[in-house]
Design a protein around this motif. Structure first.
Motif, mmCIF file in Angstrom:
data_model
loop_
_atom_site.group_PDB
_atom_site.id
_atom_site.type_symbol
_atom_site.label_atom_id
_atom_site.label_comp_id
_atom_site.label_asym_id
_atom_site.label_seq_id
_atom_site.Cartn_x
_atom_site.Cartn_y
_atom_site.Cartn_z
ATOM 1 N N MET A 180 0.847 -1.191 0.000
ATOM 2 C CA MET A 180 0.000 0.000 0.000
ATOM 3 C C MET A 180 0.885 1.245 0.000
ATOM 4 O O MET A 180 1.951 1.262 0.603
ATOM 5 C CB MET A 180 -0.916 -0.013 1.228
ATOM 6 C CG MET A 180 -1.954 1.083 1.211
ATOM 7 S SD MET A 180 -3.359 0.793 2.323
ATOM 8 C CE MET A 180 -2.566 0.605 3.892
ATOM 9 N N THR A 203 -4.797 4.666 -8.109
ATOM 10 C CA THR A 203 -5.860 3.664 -8.031
ATOM 11 C C THR A 203 -6.208 3.141 -9.411
ATOM 12 O O THR A 203 -6.477 1.943 -9.594
ATOM 13 C CB THR A 203 -7.107 4.247 -7.360
ATOM 14 O OG1 THR A 203 -6.765 4.761 -6.066
ATOM 15 C CG2 THR A 203 -8.199 3.189 -7.210
ATOM 16 N N TYR A 259 -3.042 0.338 -7.743
ATOM 17 C CA TYR A 259 -2.306 0.452 -6.490
ATOM 18 C C TYR A 259 -3.277 0.693 -5.339
ATOM 19 O O TYR A 259 -4.256 1.443 -5.483
ATOM 20 C CB TYR A 259 -1.302 1.604 -6.545
ATOM 21 C CG TYR A 259 -0.110 1.349 -7.443
ATOM 22 C CD1 TYR A 259 0.908 0.489 -7.025
ATOM 23 C CD2 TYR A 259 -0.001 1.961 -8.686
ATOM 24 C CE1 TYR A 259 2.000 0.250 -7.849
ATOM 25 C CE2 TYR A 259 1.082 1.725 -9.509
ATOM 26 C CZ TYR A 259 2.080 0.858 -9.091
ATOM 27 O OH TYR A 259 3.158 0.615 -9.905
ATOM 28 N N ALA A 260 -3.007 0.073 -4.193
ATOM 29 C CA ALA A 260 -3.780 0.361 -2.984
ATOM 30 C C ALA A 260 -3.213 1.635 -2.372
ATOM 31 O O ALA A 260 -1.995 1.769 -2.224
ATOM 32 C CB ALA A 260 -3.677 -0.796 -2.006
ATOM 33 N N ASP A 289 -3.484 4.949 0.575
ATOM 34 C CA ASP A 289 -3.970 5.557 1.811
ATOM 35 C C ASP A 289 -3.522 7.019 1.782
ATOM 36 O O ASP A 289 -2.510 7.350 1.154
ATOM 37 C CB ASP A 289 -3.396 4.825 3.021
ATOM 38 C CG ASP A 289 -4.130 5.184 4.312
ATOM 39 O OD1 ASP A 289 -5.162 5.879 4.231
ATOM 40 O OD2 ASP A 289 -3.686 4.737 5.395
#
Length: 492
Positions: A1, A20, A24-25, A27
């Motif tokens: 992440m 995204t 891709y993850a 945060d």
């Protein structure tokens, strides 16, 4: 992440959408303090930091993140639209950043760098895991080797401290260690001591033992390298098993010459004593029989002579049993095998039992009109033993059944059935052992416990199956199955 840190939400949304979109993850954090809290809770493969933020700027956040052991290997990319001078770029790298990108960013270049750093992080993480696994494996192997070494040294210490010749071999039987006593009997460190010409050669014997995968013990005669006298030794070889696999063999030679000599003397004594006893006993028996015939039946002395004959017969049977035991243990009980009519022999034995035990009824069932190749005298001995035991252990129900039945494969089943005291289940497996007697028979019946042992030896040497079926209190059936050589024979 991936963690994106920027105080402007539009920048966060823009970068988040771009990443995204390429799977891709992501945060996000809107400030340095929030970013640090998230770093403590989560694992990230890449951190993208805006330099210009209120409160903690990107440099301070990067320095704090890089100082945390959990994040030491996580790459950091700085993004800045203002601080693009060389000194700021230099400070960014000194803060722990991997790259410094000026805004506005080129999406293609940005994605290429993100992809490269993401892969590098993943590869480094995998390498670290492999390294940790290798370290663990190395430690495990070191521990196992140390443990194995300690066990080997302990085993060698034990083998050196015992008086026997001792050795160990590899799983394939090749000698790897021997104690100091070995060299008294062998001039070679990798070859077994020389055995007596009549005993097995231990080099090929070891190969057979390895192929058998089980504990073996055998008696062999070996001699010291400085002497000429062969002495009996008990060779015992045991496999050492770990994880269901043999890792080595451990063996010992124990000198048993004195025990063998004592056994020989015992057998010699039994043989001599039996013969010495039998000579006068035969004479006594003959004279008593002559005396009995010479007396009138109404003479009261006849009862005492009968009793004397009974006791002489018992003593005679004990001596015969002792002689047979001596012959069996010395391998001198020879069988004189020849074809004979089994049925005639069986009927003769039953008739003899009827005369000997007139108060008992002997009932014959089936027939045994076959020819058997065997020692007629020894097989008579077995039948008479079975019949006399049936009488002996049936003091109240005086009816004995002798049963014959043909079995497939040219085999004859012979059973002697009584309705006597029976044999406990626990004793049935041992009843044919030498000197074995049940608790009940020991208390109430005379005997040495040799008869059935001798019968078992005779039957085994005639390739017979044998055994007993019994229920305590309701009687026993002693049986054997003997092969015959032809179709049922004629004659009476």
């Amino acid at each position: 992440m991936i963690l994106i840190v920027d105080d402007k939400k539009e920048n966060l949304l823009s970068l988040q959408s771009l990443l995204t979109l390429h799977s891709y993850a992501v945060d996000t954090a809107t400030g340095g303090e929030e970013a640090l809290k998230k770093v403590l809770k989560n694992n990230y493969a890449l951190v993208i930091l805006d330099v210009q933020m209120p409160g903690m700027d990107g440099f301070e956040v990067a320095e704090t993140i890089s100082g945390h052991s959990k994040m030491q290997d996580v790459p950091i990319i700085f993004l800045s639209a203002v601080n693009t001078d060389k000194k700021f770029i230099t400070r960014g790298y000194n803060s722990g950043a991997i790259d410094y990108i000026a805004k506005p960013i080129d999406p293609d270049v940005f994605l290429l760098k993100v992809n490269t750093l993401y892969k590098l992080y993943d590869q480094k993480r995998q390498l670290n895991q492999m390294q940790m696994s290798l370290r663990s494996e190395i430690e495990f192997r070191k521990h196992a080797q140390q443990e194995s070494y300690e066990k080997a040294m302990e085993l060698r210490f034990v083998l050196e401290s015992i008086p026997q010749i001792a050795f160990t071999t590899k799983p394939n039987g090749v000698i790897e260690y021997h104690n100091s006593q070995w060299m008294e009997y062998s001039v070679y460190t990798d070859q077994f001591p020389e055995t007596h010409p009549d005993d097995p050669d231990l080099q090929p014997e070891m190969k057979r033992i390895v192929a058998g995968n089980k504990t073996v013990q055998l008696e062999v005669r070996i001699k010291k390298t400085t002497g000429s006298e062969y002495r009996y030794h008990l060779l015992r070889i045991v496999p050492v098993v770990e994880n269901k696999a043999i890792i080595k063999w451990v063996g010992t030679f124990t000198d048993i010459e004195e025990q063998k000599e004592a056994s020989r003397k015992k057998d010699e004594f039994l043989s001599v004593a039996s013969h010495e006893l039998k000579t006068p006993l035969t004479s006594i028996k003959g004279y008593v029989q002559l005396l009995e015939r010479s007396l009138e039946k109404e003479n009261t002395n006849h009862l005492f002579i009968d009793r004397a004959l009974t006791q002489v017969t018992k003593l005679d049977r004990l001596i015969v049993d002792l002689l047979d035991i001596s012959r069996i243990e010395n391998g001198k009980m020879l069988l004189n095998k020849a074809p004979f009519h089994f049925g005639k022999m069986l009927r003769s034995c039953v008739e003899m039992a009827r005369q000997t035990y007139p108060n008992y009824q002997f009932i014959e069932e089936g027939h045994a009109d076959v020819t058997v190749n065997g020692d007629i005298i020894r097989l008579e001995q077995v039948l008479i033993n079975f019949l006399s035991n049936a009488v002996k252990y049936s003091p109240t129900v005086r009816e004995i059944h002798v049963i014959c039945r043909m079995l497939p494969g040219d085999r004859l089943l012979v059973q002697v059935k009584d309705s006597g005291i029976g044999i406990p289940k626990a004793d049935q497996a041992l009843i044919f052992d030498k000197f074995y007697r049940t608790d009940e028979s020991t208390k109430n019946f005379q005997g040495l416990g040799l008869g059935l042992y001798i019968c078992a030896d005779i039957l085994s040497r005639h390739q017979c199956e044998y055994g007993v079926e019994s229920n305590e209190g309701t009687g026993s059936v002693f049986y054997f199955i003997i092969p015959f050589t032809n179709a049922p024979a004629g004659g009476n």
